[in-house]
Design an enzyme around this catalytic site. Sequence first.
Site, PDB file in Angstrom:
ATOM      1  N   PHE A  42      10.841 -26.984 -38.113  1.00 33.97           N
ATOM      2  CA  PHE A  42      10.610 -26.834 -36.672  1.00 33.97           C
ATOM      3  C   PHE A  42       9.139 -27.125 -36.395  1.00 33.97           C
ATOM      4  O   PHE A  42       8.260 -26.410 -36.858  1.00 33.97           O
ATOM      5  CB  PHE A  42      10.954 -25.433 -36.154  1.00 33.97           C
ATOM      6  CG  PHE A  42      10.751 -25.351 -34.661  1.00 33.97           C
ATOM      7  CD1 PHE A  42      11.743 -25.771 -33.785  1.00 33.97           C
ATOM      8  CD2 PHE A  42       9.549 -24.916 -34.123  1.00 33.97           C
ATOM      9  CE1 PHE A  42      11.535 -25.750 -32.405  1.00 33.97           C
ATOM     10  CE2 PHE A  42       9.341 -24.895 -32.748  1.00 33.97           C
ATOM     11  CZ  PHE A  42      10.338 -25.311 -31.889  1.00 33.97           C
ATOM     12  N   ASP A  55       1.767 -27.366 -41.149  1.00 33.32           N
ATOM     13  CA  ASP A  55       1.940 -26.826 -39.806  1.00 33.32           C
ATOM     14  C   ASP A  55       1.927 -25.305 -39.930  1.00 33.32           C
ATOM     15  O   ASP A  55       2.921 -24.691 -40.319  1.00 33.32           O
ATOM     16  CB  ASP A  55       3.265 -27.331 -39.204  1.00 33.32           C
ATOM     17  CG  ASP A  55       3.531 -26.740 -37.822  1.00 33.32           C
ATOM     18  OD1 ASP A  55       2.800 -25.810 -37.407  1.00 33.32           O
ATOM     19  OD2 ASP A  55       4.483 -27.194 -37.170  1.00 33.32           O
ATOM     20  N   LYS A  91      -0.329 -20.883 -31.395  1.00 27.33           N
ATOM     21  CA  LYS A  91       0.129 -19.504 -31.259  1.00 27.33           C
ATOM     22  C   LYS A  91      -1.001 -18.465 -31.325  1.00 27.33           C
ATOM     23  O   LYS A  91      -1.712 -18.313 -30.350  1.00 27.33           O
ATOM     24  CB  LYS A  91       1.258 -19.244 -32.258  1.00 27.33           C
ATOM     25  CG  LYS A  91       2.492 -20.094 -31.878  1.00 27.33           C
ATOM     26  CD  LYS A  91       3.788 -19.737 -32.534  1.00 27.33           C
ATOM     27  CE  LYS A  91       4.922 -20.506 -31.852  1.00 27.33           C
ATOM     28  NZ  LYS A  91       5.812 -21.219 -32.738  1.00 27.33           N
TER      29      LYS A  91
HETATM   30  C1  LIG Z   1       6.171 -22.638 -32.342  1.00 31.54           C
HETATM   31  C2  LIG Z   1       5.916 -23.711 -33.329  1.00 31.54           C
HETATM   32  C3  LIG Z   1       5.519 -25.015 -32.929  1.00 31.54           C
HETATM   33  C4  LIG Z   1       5.463 -25.416 -31.483  1.00 31.54           C
HETATM   34  O1  LIG Z   1       4.554 -24.687 -30.753  1.00 31.54           O
HETATM   35  P1  LIG Z   1       4.668 -24.664 -29.135  1.00 31.54           P
HETATM   36  O2  LIG Z   1       3.423 -23.950 -28.714  1.00 31.54           O
HETATM   37  O3  LIG Z   1       5.925 -23.935 -28.801  1.00 31.54           O
HETATM   38  O4  LIG Z   1       4.694 -26.079 -28.682  1.00 31.54           O
HETATM   39  C5  LIG Z   1       5.206 -25.924 -33.908  1.00 31.54           C
HETATM   40  N1  LIG Z   1       5.306 -25.608 -35.209  1.00 31.54           N
HETATM   41  C6  LIG Z   1       5.687 -24.393 -35.636  1.00 31.54           C
HETATM   42  C7  LIG Z   1       5.736 -24.101 -37.093  1.00 31.54           C
HETATM   43  C8  LIG Z   1       6.019 -23.406 -34.712  1.00 31.54           C
HETATM   44  O5  LIG Z   1       6.431 -22.201 -35.137  1.00 31.54           O
END
Ligand SMILES: *Cc1c(COP(=O)(O)O)cnc(C)c1O
Length: 405
Positions: A143, A228, A257
Site C-alpha cells: 500500500f 516507504d 503521517k
Molecule cells: C498511508 C500510507 C500512504 C499514503 O499516505 P496518504 O497521506 O494517505 O496519501 C503511503 N504509504 C504508506 C505505507 C501508508 O501507510
Amino acid sequence: MPERDAASFIAQSDRFGARNYAPVDVVLTRGERAFVWDVEGRRYFDFLSAYSAASQGHCHPKIVAALVEQASRLALPSRAFYNDRMGAMLERVAGVTGFAKVLPMNTGTEAVETAIKAMRRWGYEKKGVPDGEAEIVVAEGNFHGRSTTIVGFSDEPAHARHFGPPTPGFRLVPFGDEAALAAAIGPRTVGVLLEPIQGEGGVRIPPAGYLARVRALCTQQRVLLAWDEVQTGLGRTGRMFAFEHEGARPDVLVLGKALSGGMYPVSCIAADDEVMSVFTPGSHGSTYGGNPIAAAVTLAALDVIEDERLPERAARLGEHALARLRAEVGTKPGVREVRGRGLMMAIEYDADVAHDVAHRLARAGVLAKDTRRAVVRLMPPLVIEPAELDEALDAAIPVLAKPVG
Ligand SMILES: *Cc1c(COP(=O)(O)O)cnc(C)c1O
C-alpha cells in the site's frame, strides 16, 4: 448549537459524501492524547491513531501552539518565494533521517510519487537506462497511496479495480522473498520500493534479515532502495525508522503521517545528493509543499517525538502489549496469529471477521480498524500511558479473543 445525535451526522455524511469509506458508526468531536470522544460524550481509546499519523496523541498542545502561531503570521507564500520557516524544517528532517537533502510534499501518496520520479530520473540520468523503459520492483500486498499510478501496481482489487489502464514500469514480487526480488531485477530496474512492514497489507512483518538482504542486493545490483516509512516511520515500530532494526539505510526514505503529528498534511522524501540532484527547477513541485504552517508543525511534531522519547516508549509498551495479546488472544480458537513490532500490532483471524470485531471493539470503547478482511490492526498513539494501555487491553481482549460475536 442545536442538539444533534450521532445518527443525524452519519446520515448527512452518507447523503452528501461519496461512499469511498465504510466507517465504524461513531461520530467523533474531540481528541486528547490517546483518547477521542463522540458527540454523545462517550470516551474511546484510539487504537488507530489516524493510521499512525497521530502517534504524538491527539491535539498535542505543543503542536497545536505551533500551528496556531504560524497560521496567524504567514500561511502560504508559495514556493515562488523563500519563507523563513521551511529551511529549519528541511535541516531538522535531514538531521533526524541522516540524509543530505529533503523534498517536502503534503500527503504520503505525493511523497511516494516523488520517490518514483526520483528513482526514474536517477535511472535515466545516472544509471543510463534508456528513456521511458525504467522498471521499479514493488511487493504483493503493498500500500503506497491512491494515485492512479500507485493503485496501478496494487494487487488489492478494492483499490485498483476499474481505475486502469495501469501505469507501466512496475513489477510485483512476493513480499519477504528476496530470491524473487533478485530474479525480478534486470538491466532496466532503477529501484525497489517497499514498506519495511506492510501496514495496510495487514501488519505483515518480513522474515528476519530481509531488510538487510534487500539493502545488500540493491547495492550489488546498483538499483535504488526506497523504504516507504509513511506508516512505520518516526517511532511506531520501536525505532525512529523501521529500517534501523536491520541497519538497512535506504537511498530514498519516504515519510508522512506522524511527520506532522496528525495536525496537518506533511510528507517528504529524504535522500543524498546523488539522488536528489536529479530534481531541477520546474521538474517537480506542489503549491502547499513546504509551506510555513507545515514547517512549524513538523518542527513541533519532531520535538515531541524526541522530547517524549516516543520510539523507546513504543518499544517498551509494544513488548508488554504484544506479550499480553499473545497470551490472552493468541491461544484462542479462530485466531491465526498475533504479531507486531513496537506499537504496530495486529490480530489475524482464520476467517473474514475483522470488520465485525472492529465494530464490537468500538462498543467496548476501543477504536481500531480492520484491514484486508481478516486482520484487526492495533496502533495506539505512542504517548499512551502504561496504565491506560492496560485499561484499553482489558476492554479489548475479551472482544479480540472471541472472533465470532
Ligand atoms: C498511508 C500510507 C500512504 C499514503 O499516505 P496518504 O497521506 O494517505 O496519501 C503511503 N504509504 C504508506 C505505507 C501508508 O501507510
